[in-house]
Motif scaffolding. Structure first.
Motif, PDB file in Angstrom:
ATOM      1  N   PHE A  97       1.198  -0.992   0.380  1.00  0.00           N
ATOM      2  CA  PHE A  97      -0.679  -0.029  -0.445  1.00  0.00           C
ATOM      3  C   PHE A  97       0.949   1.026  -0.189  1.00  0.00           C
ATOM      4  CE2 PHE A  97      -2.608   2.834   2.098  1.00  0.00           C
ATOM      5  CZ  PHE A  97      -4.063   3.259   1.302  1.00  0.00           C
ATOM      6  N   GLY A 100       2.312   1.238  -3.682  1.00  0.00           N
ATOM      7  CA  GLY A 100       1.449   1.832  -4.629  1.00  0.00           C
ATOM      8  C   GLY A 100       0.684   2.987  -4.204  1.00  0.00           C
ATOM      9  N   GLU A 101      -0.002   2.582  -3.516  1.00  0.00           N
ATOM     10  CA  GLU A 101      -1.143   3.558  -3.074  1.00  0.00           C
ATOM     11  C   GLU A 101      -0.729   5.182  -2.742  1.00  0.00           C
ATOM     12  OE1 GLU A 101      -3.307   1.220  -4.231  1.00  0.00           O
ATOM     13  OE2 GLU A 101      -1.697   0.585  -2.728  1.00  0.00           O
ATOM     14  N   GLY A 105       0.551   6.781  -5.937  1.00  0.00           N
ATOM     15  CA  GLY A 105      -0.421   7.893  -6.453  1.00  0.00           C
ATOM     16  C   GLY A 105      -1.876   6.561  -6.901  1.00  0.00           C
ATOM     17  N   ASN A 106      -1.085   4.785  -6.435  1.00  0.00           N
ATOM     18  CA  ASN A 106      -2.525   4.590  -7.578  1.00  0.00           C
ATOM     19  C   ASN A 106      -3.791   4.426  -7.146  1.00  0.00           C
ATOM     20  OD1 ASN A 106      -0.259   4.109  -9.306  1.00  0.00           O
ATOM     21  ND2 ASN A 106      -0.304   1.796  -7.996  1.00  0.00           N
ATOM     22  N   ASN A 107      -4.679   4.125  -7.567  1.00  0.00           N
ATOM     23  CA  ASN A 107      -6.106   3.523  -7.385  1.00  0.00           C
ATOM     24  C   ASN A 107      -6.667   5.422  -6.483  1.00  0.00           C
ATOM     25  OD1 ASN A 107      -6.457   1.190  -7.867  1.00  0.00           O
ATOM     26  ND2 ASN A 107      -5.013   0.416  -5.847  1.00  0.00           N
ATOM     27  N   ALA A 108      -6.646   5.702  -6.477  1.00  0.00           N
ATOM     28  CA  ALA A 108      -6.402   7.095  -6.187  1.00  0.00           C
ATOM     29  C   ALA A 108      -8.546   7.898  -5.915  1.00  0.00           C
ATOM     30  CB  ALA A 108      -5.817   8.704  -7.151  1.00  0.00           C
ATOM     31  N   ARG A 112     -10.250   6.598   0.641  1.00  0.00           N
ATOM     32  CA  ARG A 112      -9.262   5.832   1.849  1.00  0.00           C
ATOM     33  C   ARG A 112     -10.065   5.218   2.376  1.00  0.00           C
ATOM     34  NH1 ARG A 112      -6.390   6.255  -2.209  1.00  0.00           N
ATOM     35  NH2 ARG A 112      -4.489   6.701  -2.219  1.00  0.00           N
ATOM     36  N   VAL A 115      -9.582   1.135   3.007  1.00  0.00           N
ATOM     37  CA  VAL A 115      -8.460   0.979   3.927  1.00  0.00           C
ATOM     38  C   VAL A 115      -9.012  -0.048   4.986  1.00  0.00           C
ATOM     39  CG1 VAL A 115      -7.978   2.379   5.413  1.00  0.00           C
ATOM     40  CG2 VAL A 115      -6.246   0.497   4.234  1.00  0.00           C
ATOM     41  N   PHE A 133      -9.464  -1.986  -1.640  1.00  0.00           N
ATOM     42  CA  PHE A 133      -7.263  -2.477  -1.603  1.00  0.00           C
ATOM     43  C   PHE A 133      -6.640  -3.357  -1.881  1.00  0.00           C
ATOM     44  CE2 PHE A 133      -8.302   2.152  -0.598  1.00  0.00           C
ATOM     45  CZ  PHE A 133      -7.827   3.000  -1.173  1.00  0.00           C
ATOM     46  N   LYS A 135      -4.845  -6.427  -2.021  1.00  0.00           N
ATOM     47  CA  LYS A 135      -3.165  -6.438  -2.329  1.00  0.00           C
ATOM     48  C   LYS A 135      -2.782  -8.028  -1.727  1.00  0.00           C
ATOM     49  CE  LYS A 135      -2.781  -2.603  -2.433  1.00  0.00           C
ATOM     50  NZ  LYS A 135      -2.611  -1.528  -4.004  1.00  0.00           N
TER      51      LYS A 135
END
Length: 332
Positions: A97, A100-101, A105-108, A112, A115, A133, A135
């Motif tokens: 996380f 990536g996030e 900035g993935n999966n903007a 949030r 999570v 999210f 993974k």
């Protein structure tokens, strides 16, 4: 070695893991464009994986029963399950996380607050029906975490013959009916209700192991269901559970005959299996297969290397998460 160590259970644990790793290796390699024999990604291979998954849930129920029958206490039980499950998952998820996030900035577009599904370990389980999210951990982590909550009820059912009989009837009906009525987009085998019969049967197996007893000989008659795999009207999941229940004891008894000198290594390897479940798919798809493809390495020859790397990473993950597990246990 612990006084009551049962090497057969760890042999079952490792035997349950191997088909999952092999299948994922082959199916993901095929998606990368490698030439993979049909036998390794076809129906037969999928059935082997299903046997391994059934063993996993049978083993989970049996091991919990061995640990808690006759001494169950809710708070230590729940904290013990949390200590065994969450730290390694949180570390693995957190690292992915963060990379990536947070850093990239993935999966903007995903709120949030979602999570929270990951914090509870059910993101993979819920991913077919909502945005998460997800993974690592796949569907099985969410399923087993929910089954842990059902375990106290199953253990209570083991206390009397009448409850066991009622439970057996309910689980048999569930095993036969749920694959037929499971709503899309769920897959029956990827749901709590789809795995509850195997987990409950495992709890009963645990009561037998606790008394050092074998199951009734009529359990062997379960092998007679094998031809039903070719009968489309019969739920395949139920047939494979029956076969897995019989073969569970075959593998367990074979493992009990292992030389004592092998037990320390066996116990250590089995202790890393959970970590392997967490890391193997991410390692495979994000790092390993791209590297094998880039270097034009032989796919079959690289599978043993993949196994070794998976266990090494799992060992590191379990070692790093161990202090967190100890803190949770102290809280209990």
């Amino acid at each position: 070695m612990p006084k009551n160590y049962r090497p057969g259970l760890d042999v079952v644990r490792l035997a349950a893991l191997l088909p999952v790793l092999c299948y994922h290796y082959c199916i993901e390699a095929a998606r990368f464009g490698f030439a993979v024999p049909t036998a390794f990604i076809g129906r037969g291979m999928a059935d082997w994986v299903e046997l391994g998954l059934a063993w996993f849930f049978l083993l989970s129920g049996a091991a919990l029963c061995l640990q808690w029958q006759g001494r169950f206490a809710l708070r230590p039980y729940l904290m013990g399950r949390a200590a065994a499950t969450y730290p390694a998952f949180w570390l693995g998820f957190g690292a992915l996380f963060l990379y990536g996030e947070v850093l990239h900035g993935n999966n903007a577009e995903i709120p949030r607050w979602r999570v929270v599904f990951s914090l509870f370990g059910v993101d993979g389980y819920l991913s077919p029906v909502t945005v998460t999210f997800y993974k690592i951990g796949e569907w099985f982590l969410g399923v087993i975490l929910i089954l842990y909550l059902v375990f106290p009820l199953l253990l209570w059912c083991m206390e009397s013959a009448a409850r066991r009989r009622v439970l057996a009837v309910c689980m048999a009906a569930l095993a036969l009916l749920w694959p037929l009525v499971c709503p899309a987009p769920w897959e029956a085998g990827h749901t709590v209700l789809g795995r509850l019969p195997a987990f409950a049967l495992g709890v009963w197996f645990g009561t037998l192991l606790k008394k050092d007893r074998l199951p009734p000989k009529y359990l062997l008659a379960g092998l007679a269901v094998f031809p039903l795999l070719w009968v489309p009207a019969v739920p395949r999941l139920a047939v494979l559970l029956v076969l897995a229940a019989v073969l569970f004891w075959v593998v367990y008894l074979a493992g009990q005959r292992l030389p004592a000198a092998l037990c320390p290594a066996l116990r250590r390897l089995a202790g890393w299996c959970y970590g392997v479940y967490l890391v193997h798919h991410v390692l495979l798809t994000l790092v390993y297969l791209p590297l094998v493809q880039r270097l034009a390495l032989p796919l079959a020859a690289m599978f043993p290397v993949y196994l070794v790397i998976s266990f090494v990473l799992a060992a590191a993950l379990m070692a790093i998460s161990a202090p967190i597990s100890k803190v949770i246990k102290k809280i209990a």
